[in-house]
Design an enzyme around this catalytic site. Sequence first.
Site, PDB file in Angstrom:
ATOM      1  N   ASP A 182     -21.643 -52.564  11.125  1.00  0.00           N
ATOM      2  CA  ASP A 182     -22.301 -51.512  10.363  1.00  0.00           C
ATOM      3  C   ASP A 182     -23.656 -51.299  11.021  1.00  0.00           C
ATOM      4  O   ASP A 182     -24.572 -52.108  10.870  1.00  0.00           O
ATOM      5  CB  ASP A 182     -22.477 -51.956   8.905  1.00  0.00           C
ATOM      6  CG  ASP A 182     -23.180 -50.908   8.051  1.00  0.00           C
ATOM      7  OD1 ASP A 182     -23.686 -49.918   8.608  1.00  0.00           O
ATOM      8  OD2 ASP A 182     -23.237 -51.091   6.818  1.00  0.00           O
ATOM      9  N   SER A 210     -26.500 -32.668  16.928  1.00  0.00           N
ATOM     10  CA  SER A 210     -25.772 -31.530  16.361  1.00  0.00           C
ATOM     11  C   SER A 210     -26.597 -30.266  16.566  1.00  0.00           C
ATOM     12  O   SER A 210     -27.825 -30.332  16.706  1.00  0.00           O
ATOM     13  CB  SER A 210     -25.548 -31.751  14.863  1.00  0.00           C
ATOM     14  OG  SER A 210     -25.054 -30.583  14.236  1.00  0.00           O
ATOM     15  N   TYR A 231     -28.502 -33.458   6.228  1.00  0.00           N
ATOM     16  CA  TYR A 231     -27.859 -33.686   7.528  1.00  0.00           C
ATOM     17  C   TYR A 231     -28.711 -33.081   8.642  1.00  0.00           C
ATOM     18  O   TYR A 231     -28.980 -33.731   9.656  1.00  0.00           O
ATOM     19  CB  TYR A 231     -26.469 -33.052   7.511  1.00  0.00           C
ATOM     20  CG  TYR A 231     -25.735 -33.119   8.830  1.00  0.00           C
ATOM     21  CD1 TYR A 231     -25.157 -34.308   9.261  1.00  0.00           C
ATOM     22  CD2 TYR A 231     -25.605 -31.989   9.636  1.00  0.00           C
ATOM     23  CE1 TYR A 231     -24.472 -34.371  10.476  1.00  0.00           C
ATOM     24  CE2 TYR A 231     -24.925 -32.043  10.843  1.00  0.00           C
ATOM     25  CZ  TYR A 231     -24.355 -33.238  11.251  1.00  0.00           C
ATOM     26  OH  TYR A 231     -23.684 -33.298  12.455  1.00  0.00           O
ATOM     27  N   ALA A 232     -29.147 -31.833   8.443  1.00  0.00           N
ATOM     28  CA  ALA A 232     -29.978 -31.174   9.458  1.00  0.00           C
ATOM     29  C   ALA A 232     -31.263 -31.961   9.685  1.00  0.00           C
ATOM     30  O   ALA A 232     -31.706 -32.130  10.826  1.00  0.00           O
ATOM     31  CB  ALA A 232     -30.290 -29.742   9.030  1.00  0.00           C
ATOM     32  N   ALA A 233     -31.850 -32.475   8.604  1.00  0.00           N
ATOM     33  CA  ALA A 233     -33.084 -33.259   8.733  1.00  0.00           C
ATOM     34  C   ALA A 233     -32.848 -34.504   9.585  1.00  0.00           C
ATOM     35  O   ALA A 233     -33.663 -34.849  10.449  1.00  0.00           O
ATOM     36  CB  ALA A 233     -33.600 -33.655   7.354  1.00  0.00           C
ATOM     37  N   SER A 234     -31.720 -35.172   9.362  1.00  0.00           N
ATOM     38  CA  SER A 234     -31.428 -36.402  10.114  1.00  0.00           C
ATOM     39  C   SER A 234     -31.185 -36.104  11.590  1.00  0.00           C
ATOM     40  O   SER A 234     -31.570 -36.892  12.464  1.00  0.00           O
ATOM     41  CB  SER A 234     -30.214 -37.124   9.515  1.00  0.00           C
ATOM     42  OG  SER A 234     -29.010 -36.415   9.744  1.00  0.00           O
ATOM     43  N   LYS A 235     -30.562 -34.972  11.880  1.00  0.00           N
ATOM     44  CA  LYS A 235     -30.315 -34.615  13.278  1.00  0.00           C
ATOM     45  C   LYS A 235     -31.582 -34.084  13.955  1.00  0.00           C
ATOM     46  O   LYS A 235     -31.770 -34.288  15.164  1.00  0.00           O
ATOM     47  CB  LYS A 235     -29.175 -33.595  13.355  1.00  0.00           C
ATOM     48  CG  LYS A 235     -27.823 -34.140  12.888  1.00  0.00           C
ATOM     49  CD  LYS A 235     -27.360 -35.326  13.731  1.00  0.00           C
ATOM     50  CE  LYS A 235     -25.956 -35.764  13.382  1.00  0.00           C
ATOM     51  NZ  LYS A 235     -25.456 -36.860  14.226  1.00  0.00           N
TER      52      LYS A 235
END
Length: 279
Positions: free
Chosen positions: A75, A154, A167-171
């Site tokens: 993990d 991404s 998700y966009a923030a993490s990418k």
Amino acid sequence: MAHFNQILNDELASKFSDKVIIITGASEGIGRALAIALASFDCQLVITARNLERLNSLAAELTLLGQSPLVHVADVTQQEQCSGLIQACMSHFGRLDILINNAGMTMWSRFDELEDLSVLSQIMQVNYLASAYLTHAAIPHLKLSQGQIVAVASLAGMTGVPTRSGYAASKHAMIGFFDSLRIELTDDKVAVTLICPDFVVSQIHKRALDEHGKPLGDTPMQESKIMTAEECAQMMLPAIAKRQRMLITSFRGRIGRWFKVIAPSLIDIIARRAIASGR
């Protein structure tokens, strides 16, 4: 065309020959497809994910293709397990040449409808912090081999995407982190390659978290209209082999980089339509 493909394969074979490569999130999707694509070259693979059954299934397929992969369940959101993965690679192969940070997760909910805000921290942990943890453990060995870090980000990391805010923030975080790291590692001759796929057929969409923090169960994508994981993997190979700075896998993604500067509202419209159509 056949002659060109042979030249390309020969070039890839020379670049990947004898390289030790770790692939995270290898049990399915892009990671699995990439492991299978690399199996035809004379490299050594370390495949890792959390699901041992799916990893063993992949390992069996790779064995039929002439590979003897190292299977390691981990993990990667746990820093000590990241260290353990790198140690296992070094104990087994004695070196590390390419680290492919591919593990990821996503969401599918408007932010104002999100009831479980832990979704945001889960996604940031998997997509950004896990890559940072594993990369930190790998860097001393990559410096020795003058190796390469590959980060599967991404298109969402380059623009805003509705229903994918977390998700966009993490990418975005991934792209900022690895762009910065590239500069830091220049003198060590460690390359950093960012991969920015458009929509890809993957189980990640079925497990996208909804507003309650639960997996969707069914993909909202029109899978017949988007790139397959195998097609994405084939596009990635030359970019990795050339130690390319960035790969954007779609025309709308490449052109979108410039429109974001000169006509940002147009990119908002394109992003909204892409999510609405699921393609």
